[in-house]
Design a protein around this motif. Structure first.
Motif, PDB file in Angstrom:
ATOM      1  N   ALA A  94       0.835  -1.272   0.090  1.00 11.84           N
ATOM      2  CA  ALA A  94       0.133  -0.071   0.073  1.00 11.84           C
ATOM      3  C   ALA A  94       0.644   1.267  -0.005  1.00 11.84           C
ATOM      4  N   GLY A 118       4.156   6.269  -2.772  1.00  9.39           N
ATOM      5  CA  GLY A 118       3.989   7.626  -3.071  1.00  9.39           C
ATOM      6  C   GLY A 118       3.624   7.525  -0.880  1.00  9.39           C
ATOM      7  N   VAL A 133       4.766   8.796  14.015  1.00  7.57           N
ATOM      8  CA  VAL A 133       4.832   7.416  14.080  1.00  7.57           C
ATOM      9  C   VAL A 133       3.994   6.635  15.267  1.00  7.57           C
ATOM     10  N   ASN A 175       0.891   7.463  -6.081  1.00 11.32           N
ATOM     11  CA  ASN A 175      -0.398   8.003  -5.345  1.00 11.32           C
ATOM     12  C   ASN A 175       0.385   9.368  -4.871  1.00 11.32           C
ATOM     13  N   ASN A 206      -5.356  10.604  -4.421  1.00  9.23           N
ATOM     14  CA  ASN A 206      -5.310  10.329  -2.498  1.00  9.23           C
ATOM     15  C   ASN A 206      -5.877  11.804  -2.422  1.00  9.23           C
ATOM     16  N   GLY A 330      -6.747  -2.664   4.126  1.00 10.85           N
ATOM     17  CA  GLY A 330      -7.103  -2.440   5.906  1.00 10.85           C
ATOM     18  C   GLY A 330      -7.084  -3.174   6.912  1.00 10.85           C
ATOM     19  N   TYR A 352      -0.088  -3.091   4.619  1.00  9.79           N
ATOM     20  CA  TYR A 352       1.289  -2.450   5.364  1.00  9.79           C
ATOM     21  C   TYR A 352       1.146  -2.788   6.982  1.00  9.79           C
TER      22      TYR A 352
HETATM   23  C1  FMN Z   1       3.225   5.210   8.544  1.00 12.20           C
HETATM   24  C2  FMN Z   1       1.460   5.086   6.946  1.00 12.20           C
HETATM   25  C3  FMN Z   1       1.640   6.293   6.341  1.00 12.20           C
HETATM   26  C4  FMN Z   1       1.009   5.984   4.557  1.00 12.20           C
HETATM   27  N1  FMN Z   1       1.085   7.318   4.125  1.00 12.20           N
HETATM   28  C5  FMN Z   1       0.521   6.865   3.453  1.00 12.20           C
HETATM   29  C6  FMN Z   1       0.477   8.136   2.488  1.00 12.20           C
HETATM   30  O1  FMN Z   1       0.852   9.060   2.386  1.00 12.20           O
HETATM   31  N2  FMN Z   1      -0.696   7.509   1.029  1.00 12.20           N
HETATM   32  C7  FMN Z   1      -2.017   6.849   1.427  1.00 12.20           C
HETATM   33  O2  FMN Z   1      -2.829   6.856   0.433  1.00 12.20           O
HETATM   34  N3  FMN Z   1      -1.983   6.011   2.518  1.00 12.20           N
HETATM   35  C8  FMN Z   1      -0.955   5.961   2.777  1.00 12.20           C
HETATM   36  N4  FMN Z   1      -1.662   4.926   3.871  1.00 12.20           N
HETATM   37  C9  FMN Z   1      -2.491   4.426   4.446  1.00 12.20           C
HETATM   38  C10 FMN Z   1      -2.071   2.990   3.492  1.00 12.20           C
HETATM   39  O3  FMN Z   1      -1.823   3.293   2.581  1.00 12.20           O
HETATM   40  C11 FMN Z   1      -3.758   2.075   4.041  1.00 12.20           C
HETATM   41  O4  FMN Z   1      -5.000   2.936   3.004  1.00 12.20           O
HETATM   42  C12 FMN Z   1      -3.788   2.408   5.638  1.00 12.20           C
HETATM   43  O5  FMN Z   1      -2.323   1.500   6.407  1.00 12.20           O
HETATM   44  C13 FMN Z   1      -4.397   0.879   5.374  1.00 12.20           C
HETATM   45  O6  FMN Z   1      -3.750  -0.435   5.098  1.00 12.20           O
HETATM   46  P1  FMN Z   1      -3.433  -1.365   6.426  1.00 12.20           P
HETATM   47  O7  FMN Z   1      -3.967  -1.540   7.248  1.00 12.20           O
HETATM   48  O8  FMN Z   1      -2.202  -2.862   5.944  1.00 12.20           O
HETATM   49  O9  FMN Z   1      -2.319  -0.911   7.647  1.00 12.20           O
HETATM   50  C14 FMN Z   1      -0.678   5.058   5.485  1.00 12.20           C
HETATM   51  C15 FMN Z   1      -0.646   4.694   6.440  1.00 12.20           C
HETATM   52  C16 FMN Z   1       0.007   4.288   7.141  1.00 12.20           C
HETATM   53  C17 FMN Z   1       0.755   3.020   8.100  1.00 12.20           C
END
Ligand code: FMN
Length: 400
Positions: A94, A118, A133, A175, A206, A330, A352
């Protein structure tokens, strides 16, 4: 004196042999993608570092391709076609992990079917001050408020162009975000589409990160219509080979009415995006969260997000009558989680947070389990399972 020297020699060779043995065992375990070793040794050691430092180390490791290439071979039922692209498997990294486009090759080595780079902003910007974070270990979750720290479009585009010269097979999404100080968001996204169309396989608008003030308001009916109409017409003005699929990434916190509004906009001909990414992080906080960091401001990801995003996938799948392919994301940490997202309506999935808790072996495990679940249900492709349970997830209620 001699006796002392002898003892010292014996102790140092014992230490050397143990270190060598441990080093060899570590290398072998990493090479063999030994999940238990990652769970009990590597990941607890990684968690001793603060989350941003360990993230930077992981990016370096992927950039210099320190992780060995996965041994898992994708079965034919994992391969899938979306937007005319062939994905070797439906499991992607992701956005947010490789924000600057440095680690794509290393992530491809781990077995990801595609990588989303991105979010990238037009101009470089530092994002929010650290710490930004937080690990919610007890909840297997993360809260982040990075606020689009980005090297900017020029630097990321240069990296991706270099990457493309060496590797044309990897599927890469880009992204797009907006600069915090931009007075008008529309030109920021248009610039991104024009910039990355020669290097990306798909592009993402986004509008759902919670850490840029006002960004999520772009999901409202009117602003969304204006944004999509303009961005799509900029995309359509490009030469045909550069017209990339354009996806919209949504927040899991949209109300029922807002979901309907989004669907009504994206079903209009002039605003019809090619896909949705469902979902970004949530600003909600379930009362079941137990970690000390649960009240930190920012977006929550990982296990506690899983159901919210699955319900939104089902909602959007049904509201768009299955006409708009969805990438489901998610809280995925198993093949079962991925399969649920597919059955709710996702054609592809991403993760992620679980990657940060379980390390590289999770990619092969998810694929192996997904492959097994498809077989058990007598299906020969992911596409056959898409949306099969959408109604069930809709009926079970968004906040259950
Ligand atoms: C530390 C971190 C940074 C993220 N940065 C972005 C980002 O820059 N752009 C974006 O669209 N989503 C970002 N996300 C969201 C992820 O792409 C994803 O949609 C979200 O974390 C849910 O997936 P997960 O539960 O597997 O982490 C970020 C997530 C995390 C944890």
């Amino acid at each position: 004196m001699n006796a002392k020297k002898n003892i010292w020699r014996k102790v140092s060779s014992a230490v050397l042999v143990s270190c060598g043995g441990f080093g060899f065992f570590t290398a072998l375990s990493v090479y063999k993608e030994n999940e238990q070793f990652y769970r009990n040794v590597i990941m607890p050691a990684v968690r001793k570092l603060d989350p941003e430092t360990s993230h930077n180390i992981a990016i370096m490791a992927a950039k210099y391709r320190i992780f060995p290439k996965t041994k898992f071979v994708d079965g034919s039922n994992l391969g899938t076609e979306v937007w005319g692209l062939h994905f070797p498997n439906p499991v992607g990294m992701a956005a947010g992990f490789d924000k600057q486009g440095e680690a794509i090759h290393g992530l491809q080595d781990l077995g990801f079917g595609f990588v989303e780079v991105g979010s990238v902003t037009p101009l470089p910007q530092p994002g929010n001050p650290q710490p930004r974070v937080f690990r919610l270990v007890e909840d297997e979750a993360i809260i982040n408020r990075f606020g689009f720290n980005s090297d900017g479009q020029d630097a990321v585009h240069k990296r991706l162009s270099e990457f493309r010269k060496k590797n044309s097979s990897a599927l890469v999404g880009v992204n797009l975000g907006k600069n915090k100080e931009s007075p008008d968001s529309v030109p920021d996204y248009i610039m991104g589409v024009q910039k990355f169309s020669d290097v990306a396989d798909y592009l993402v608008i986004n509008v759902s990160s919670p850490n840029t003030p006002g960004l999520r308001d772009l999901q409202g009916e009117k602003p969304l219509e204006v944004l999509l109409e303009n961005v799509l017409s900029a995309r359509d003005a490009l030469p045909a080979p550069m017209r990339r699929p354009l996806l919209l990434k949504l927040a899991p916190d949209l109300t029922a009415q807002e979901r309907k509004d989004v669907a009504s906009v994206i079903l209009k001909k002039k605003c019809k995006v090619d896909g949705l990414i469902v979902s970004n992080t949530t600003v909600s906080r379930s009362p079941s969260l137990s970690s000390a960091f649960r009240e930190e401001p920012g977006g929550l990801s990982g296990k506690p997000l899983s159901k919210l995003s699955t319900h939104l996938i089902a909602d959007m799948y049904l509201l768009t009558k299955g006409t708009v392919p969805i990438i489901g994301v998610g809280g995925i940490s198993s093949g079962q989680d991925a399969y649920e997202k597919v059955r709710a309506g996702a054609s592809l999935v991403q993760l992620y947070t679980a990657f940060t808790y379980h390390g590289p072996p999770i990619v092969s495990r998810i694929k192996r389990e997904l492959d097994q679940l498809l077989r058990e249900d007598g299906m020969s492709s992911v596409a056959e399972a898409v949306g099969k349970d959408a109604q069930k997830y809709l009926q079970s209620g968004a906040n259950s």
